[in-house]
Design an enzyme around this catalytic site. Structure first.
Site, mmCIF file in Angstrom:
data_model
loop_
_atom_site.group_PDB
_atom_site.id
_atom_site.type_symbol
_atom_site.label_atom_id
_atom_site.label_comp_id
_atom_site.label_asym_id
_atom_site.label_seq_id
_atom_site.Cartn_x
_atom_site.Cartn_y
_atom_site.Cartn_z
ATOM 1 N N GLU A 113 0.850 -1.202 0.000
ATOM 2 C CA GLU A 113 0.000 0.000 0.000
ATOM 3 C C GLU A 113 0.881 1.246 0.000
ATOM 4 O O GLU A 113 1.872 1.302 0.750
ATOM 5 C CB GLU A 113 -0.883 -0.038 1.251
ATOM 6 C CG GLU A 113 -2.275 0.463 1.052
ATOM 7 C CD GLU A 113 -3.086 -0.388 0.073
ATOM 8 O OE1 GLU A 113 -3.093 -0.079 -1.129
ATOM 9 O OE2 GLU A 113 -3.725 -1.356 0.528
ATOM 10 N N THR A 136 2.915 2.082 -2.094
ATOM 11 C CA THR A 136 4.238 1.768 -2.654
ATOM 12 C C THR A 136 4.273 2.060 -4.148
ATOM 13 O O THR A 136 5.337 2.242 -4.714
ATOM 14 C CB THR A 136 4.577 0.282 -2.435
ATOM 15 O OG1 THR A 136 3.433 -0.489 -2.793
ATOM 16 C CG2 THR A 136 4.960 -0.002 -0.998
ATOM 17 N N SER A 167 -11.854 1.181 -5.760
ATOM 18 C CA SER A 167 -11.443 1.747 -7.051
ATOM 19 C C SER A 167 -12.531 1.756 -8.110
ATOM 20 O O SER A 167 -12.302 1.359 -9.264
ATOM 21 C CB SER A 167 -10.213 1.012 -7.590
ATOM 22 O OG SER A 167 -9.145 1.222 -6.739
ATOM 23 N N SER A 168 -13.700 2.228 -7.719
ATOM 24 C CA SER A 168 -14.733 2.399 -8.736
ATOM 25 C C SER A 168 -14.276 3.432 -9.762
ATOM 26 O O SER A 168 -14.624 3.355 -10.941
ATOM 27 C CB SER A 168 -16.063 2.795 -8.107
ATOM 28 O OG SER A 168 -15.906 3.971 -7.354
ATOM 29 N N SER A 169 -13.450 4.394 -9.332
ATOM 30 C CA SER A 169 -13.002 5.404 -10.296
ATOM 31 C C SER A 169 -12.075 4.786 -11.340
ATOM 32 O O SER A 169 -12.198 5.087 -12.531
ATOM 33 C CB SER A 169 -12.343 6.584 -9.587
ATOM 34 O OG SER A 169 -11.199 6.181 -8.892
ATOM 35 N N ASP A 202 -4.336 0.789 -9.230
ATOM 36 C CA ASP A 202 -5.772 0.524 -9.385
ATOM 37 C C ASP A 202 -6.123 0.253 -10.846
ATOM 38 O O ASP A 202 -6.863 -0.675 -11.171
ATOM 39 C CB ASP A 202 -6.596 1.710 -8.876
ATOM 40 C CG ASP A 202 -6.255 2.067 -7.442
ATOM 41 O OD1 ASP A 202 -5.618 1.240 -6.763
ATOM 42 O OD2 ASP A 202 -6.618 3.170 -7.004
ATOM 43 N N TYR A 242 -3.537 12.250 0.683
ATOM 44 C CA TYR A 242 -2.870 11.358 -0.276
ATOM 45 C C TYR A 242 -1.787 12.135 -1.015
ATOM 46 O O TYR A 242 -0.630 11.707 -1.100
ATOM 47 C CB TYR A 242 -3.894 10.800 -1.266
ATOM 48 C CG TYR A 242 -3.315 9.784 -2.237
ATOM 49 C CD1 TYR A 242 -3.333 8.425 -1.936
ATOM 50 C CD2 TYR A 242 -2.731 10.186 -3.430
ATOM 51 C CE1 TYR A 242 -2.792 7.497 -2.803
ATOM 52 C CE2 TYR A 242 -2.194 9.266 -4.312
ATOM 53 C CZ TYR A 242 -2.240 7.916 -3.995
ATOM 54 O OH TYR A 242 -1.695 6.998 -4.857
HETATM 55 C C1 GLA Z 1 -5.134 4.643 -4.025
HETATM 56 C C2 GLA Z 1 -4.353 5.003 -5.285
HETATM 57 C C3 GLA Z 1 -3.340 3.916 -5.636
HETATM 58 C C4 GLA Z 1 -2.473 3.557 -4.443
HETATM 59 C C5 GLA Z 1 -3.331 3.327 -3.199
HETATM 60 C C6 GLA Z 1 -2.496 3.137 -1.967
HETATM 61 O O1 GLA Z 1 -5.934 3.531 -4.252
HETATM 62 O O2 GLA Z 1 -5.227 5.196 -6.366
HETATM 63 O O3 GLA Z 1 -2.541 4.326 -6.731
HETATM 64 O O4 GLA Z 1 -1.489 4.531 -4.213
HETATM 65 O O5 GLA Z 1 -4.232 4.386 -2.970
HETATM 66 O O6 GLA Z 1 -1.736 1.983 -2.066
#
Ligand code: GLA
Length: 387
Positions: free
Chosen positions: A33, A35, A125-127, A171, A221
């Site tokens: 995560e 990374t 990750s619906s986006s 994602d 983020y």
């Molecule tokens: C979100 C981002 C990913 C990733 C994660 C954390 O989902 O879209 O690219 O950085 O957070 O691992």
């Protein structure tokens, strides 16, 4: 929404049948995560929650979008495509169109209707599914011949420029490259990847949805990315070979401790340790080690995300803490960007019902909230749906 209901809804709305129907899945991430944007390793998988799209080229210069789940429409001329304010739902599709235009593709007018079952704000990750679906669909309909990794990058750029989240590649990669029954390790520097089967006869991946999405998620983020970049700039002064946190070791961080300062040091340490955990976990999967040894890495990842990277929140911590005492649970951690969304739990297949009952009542008692859970299956990446 199956093929025929989606096609019928498309036809009702646009007055003609779609030329292509496809599915784009959401994702889980077993480990690795924060990374991805540090040139590191991730171990995601596509899941059986997805957005389905129906598409047709119209021979006009207009893009017409229909979001079936919330009965909203958006229409724009191709030449006028621009980011919409206020986190508008159409940004994901428009961002992909903008990326194609930038590459010199002459995007014609098209109709698109879509709907799905990826809970929004749950960190699934619906986006990315929204971006990858349209990218894959237009690549097909326009015979662009773009390879799948290019589609992932195109979708990632849409997220950066239209959704304004400076995400890594994980994602979009997972949604496009997923394979049923497998997790896939991606080296975000070399872009090499490898599939690992995850046998769900013994253990299941259960998601516990905290039901919260803290507003500060996106800005925090982007802050984490900046903190990592600051860390790299300092570490580089000590050791020029360090081009990203992927190249750093714990002794490197220790040596630069004073200059890094407490916060940046913690961020760097977390990323270095998490990359190590991804490698340890895939090795344990290959060696067929007991699931408890896989699970302990999930707990360790959560501790790092909570204490060093500081992207957890009270609700996620309650869920992870409960998991330690839940029947059949080998390991658990918060998943995705953080500040809300789901925890991922590795649970003995025979104990799933008891696990869910325990977590549901525990979460109600400790957080005063209702818990939604999903027992996931690992699915194929984006692909055509046939009637
Ligand atoms: C979100 C981002 C990913 C990733 C994660 C954390 O989902 O879209 O690219 O950085 O957070 O691992």
């Amino acid at each position: 929404m199956n093929y025929s209901t989606l096609s019928a809804a498309f036809e009702r709305h646009f007055g003609a049948a779609p030329a292509l129907v496809l599915r784009a899945p959401g994702r889980i991430n077993l480990i690795g995560e924060h990374t991805d944007y540090n040139d590191g390793l991730v171990l995601p998988a596509a899941i059986d929650k997805e957005i389905r799209f129906a598409l047709r080229l119209t021979g006009t210069d207009r893009i017409r979008l229909r979001a079936l789940d919330f009965e909203a429409s958006y229409e724009v001329a191709v030449a006028d495509v621009a980011p919409l304010p206020g986190g508008h739902w159409a940004n994901y599709q428009l961002g992909v169109v903008a990326g194609l235009l930038k590459r010199g593709v002459k995007v014609p007018g098209f109709d698109c209707a879509f709907g799905g079952d990826i809970p929004s704000g749950a960190g699934l990750s619906s986006s990315a599914a929204a971006e990858c679906g349209i990218a894959w669909g237009l690549n097909q309909l326009l015979h662009l011949g773009l390879d799948t990794m290019t589609l992932a990058h195109l979708s990632q750029t849409a997220e950066h420029e239209y959704a304004k989240v400076m995400c890594g590649l994980m994602d979009q990669f997972a949604s496009l490259f997923g394979r049923a029954g497998h997790v896939v390790e991606l080296d975000c520097r070399s872009l090499e990847y490898a599939y690992f089967p995850l046998d769900t006869t013994h253990a299941r991946l259960v998601l516990c949805n905290s039901g919260v999405k803290h507003a500060l998620g996106d800005s925090e983020y982007n802050t984490r990315r900046q903190e990592c970049a600051r860390g790299v700039a300092i570490l580089q002064k000590h050791k020029p070979a360090i081009k990203s946190l992927r190249d750093a070791t714990l002794p490197d961080i220790e040596a630069a401790k004073a200059e890094l300062g407490e916060v940046v040091e913690k961020r760097c340490r977390y990323v270095v340790e998490e990359n190590q955990r991804v490698q340890t976990l895939t090795a344990r999967l290959v060696e067929g080690k007991p699931l408890s040894e896989v699970g302990e890495l999930l707990y360790a990842s959560h501790a790092g995300l909570r204490d060093l990277y500081q992207v957890s929140c009270a609700e996620l911590d309650v869920l992870e803490e409960l998991a330690h005492h839940a029947p059949g649970c080998y390991g658990a951690r918060m998943m995705g960007g953080g500040f809300g969304g789901c925890t991922l739990n590795l649970v003995a297949a025979t104990e799933v019902d008891k696990f869910i009952a325990f977590m549901t009542s525990g979460y109600q008692e400790k957080a005063g909230r209702k818990l939604d859970t999903y027992v996931t299956n690992l699915a194929d990446g984006v692909g055509e749906l046939r009637g």
